[in-house]
Motif scaffolding. Sequence first.
Motif, short mmCIF file in Angstrom:
data_model
loop_
_atom_site.label_atom_id
_atom_site.label_comp_id
_atom_site.label_asym_id
_atom_site.label_seq_id
_atom_site.Cartn_x
_atom_site.Cartn_y
_atom_site.Cartn_z
N ARG A 1 41.21 34.02 27.90
CA ARG A 1 40.21 33.60 26.92
C ARG A 1 40.73 33.87 25.50
N PRO A 2 40.11 33.29 24.48
CA PRO A 2 40.45 33.68 23.11
C PRO A 2 40.41 35.19 22.95
N ARG A 3 41.25 35.72 22.08
CA ARG A 3 41.51 37.16 22.03
C ARG A 3 40.24 38.01 21.91
N ALA A 4 39.36 37.64 21.00
CA ALA A 4 38.16 38.46 20.78
C ALA A 4 37.30 38.52 22.04
N ALA A 5 37.11 37.38 22.68
CA ALA A 5 36.30 37.34 23.91
C ALA A 5 36.98 38.12 25.02
N SER B 1 46.86 36.51 26.81
CA SER B 1 47.56 35.23 26.68
C SER B 1 46.53 34.12 26.61
N PRO B 2 45.85 33.97 25.46
CA PRO B 2 44.84 32.91 25.35
C PRO B 2 45.45 31.53 25.60
N ILE B 3 44.82 30.77 26.47
CA ILE B 3 45.30 29.40 26.69
C ILE B 3 44.32 28.38 26.11
N LEU B 4 43.38 28.90 25.33
CA LEU B 4 42.43 28.04 24.62
C LEU B 4 42.17 28.66 23.25
N GLU B 5 42.36 27.88 22.20
CA GLU B 5 42.12 28.34 20.84
C GLU B 5 40.89 27.63 20.27
N ILE B 6 39.97 28.41 19.73
CA ILE B 6 38.74 27.86 19.17
C ILE B 6 38.87 27.77 17.65
N LYS B 7 38.63 26.57 17.11
CA LYS B 7 38.68 26.37 15.67
C LYS B 7 37.43 25.60 15.22
N PRO B 8 36.72 26.12 14.21
CA PRO B 8 35.56 25.38 13.69
C PRO B 8 35.98 24.02 13.15
N GLN B 9 35.14 23.02 13.34
CA GLN B 9 35.40 21.71 12.76
C GLN B 9 34.76 21.62 11.39
N PRO B 10 35.43 21.03 10.43
CA PRO B 10 34.86 20.87 9.08
C PRO B 10 33.87 19.72 9.06
N VAL B 11 32.65 20.00 9.50
CA VAL B 11 31.64 18.94 9.62
C VAL B 11 30.41 19.32 8.82
N ASN B 12 29.61 18.32 8.52
CA ASN B 12 28.30 18.54 7.92
C ASN B 12 27.23 18.37 9.00
N LEU C 1 44.30 23.56 23.64
CA LEU C 1 44.97 24.21 24.76
C LEU C 1 46.30 24.81 24.31
N LEU C 2 46.64 25.97 24.88
CA LEU C 2 47.85 26.69 24.52
C LEU C 2 48.67 27.02 25.76
N PRO C 3 49.98 27.20 25.61
CA PRO C 3 50.81 27.64 26.73
C PRO C 3 50.66 29.15 26.93
N LEU C 4 51.23 29.66 28.01
CA LEU C 4 51.28 31.10 28.22
C LEU C 4 52.20 31.75 27.19
N THR C 5 51.91 32.98 26.82
CA THR C 5 52.78 33.71 25.90
C THR C 5 54.03 34.16 26.64
N PRO C 6 55.10 34.48 25.91
CA PRO C 6 56.31 35.00 26.56
C PRO C 6 56.04 36.22 27.44
N GLU C 7 55.16 37.11 26.99
CA GLU C 7 54.84 38.31 27.79
C GLU C 7 54.17 37.91 29.11
#
Length: 237
Positions: A3-7, A28-39, A144-150
């Motif tokens: 999951r995303p790091r904080a979660a 190793s988060p494989i999903l990154e959450i980013k706010p969308q710049p929307v109104n 979506l993200l790949p696995l980290t090297p670790e």
Amino acid sequence: MTRPRAASERFVAQLPARTRSRVKVIYSPILEIKPQPVNVDASDVRGLIFTSANGVNAAVSLGLRREMPAFCVGPATTSTAKSAGWTAQMAGATAEELVANLLKHRPDSPLLHLRGEHSRGNVATRLTESGLTVREQAVYQQRLLPLTPEAIEAANSKEPVITPLFSPRTARQFADVWAGSAPLWLASISETTAEPLYSLDYVRLKIAKAPTPKKMRKAVKKLVKHAMRVEGGETTD
């Protein structure tokens, strides 16, 4: 932890101390959450629907007013909405339960479902088709993200790897990026989330008895216990 790091950190922190002491945690988060710049036009909205804490966080960043009620899926999302200042109630443990609950009680509408760009359940459409006016708007991206090297190093080791999966999309991504030879022990929050995992070569796949963080913690606790008994060594989460 995928999951995303904080979660992920919140989930790990709430595991029993003995469970935490028996594993090496790899983030190793494989999903990154980013706010969308929307109104977001919520001028006529009488209530919000949150199906994830990510939607709550996006609503906070967008400055949506707090005086309207919030109808939430699951205890974690409800708690996040309450902490952010909404009068929030848990309307179900799943999107299905939320839809049924709102149709039964029919709160004042229109309602606004704030969701990610990838969403399951067709909450707004189903509610509107049943006579409860609900709009929806995507307010965050899920990249979506790949696995980290670790994580890749752990996947190619001989130590067992325990991986909790919390959504169908991250489960599909994990099934796509996992190429390891390590003994794999999987925990899934639901049967739907488990479906993409059946193609993997795993030792055990445990599905939580309910789609809640509490039941997932119990599932992970049991997997750690069983993995250590079977493998006789340290585990990697």
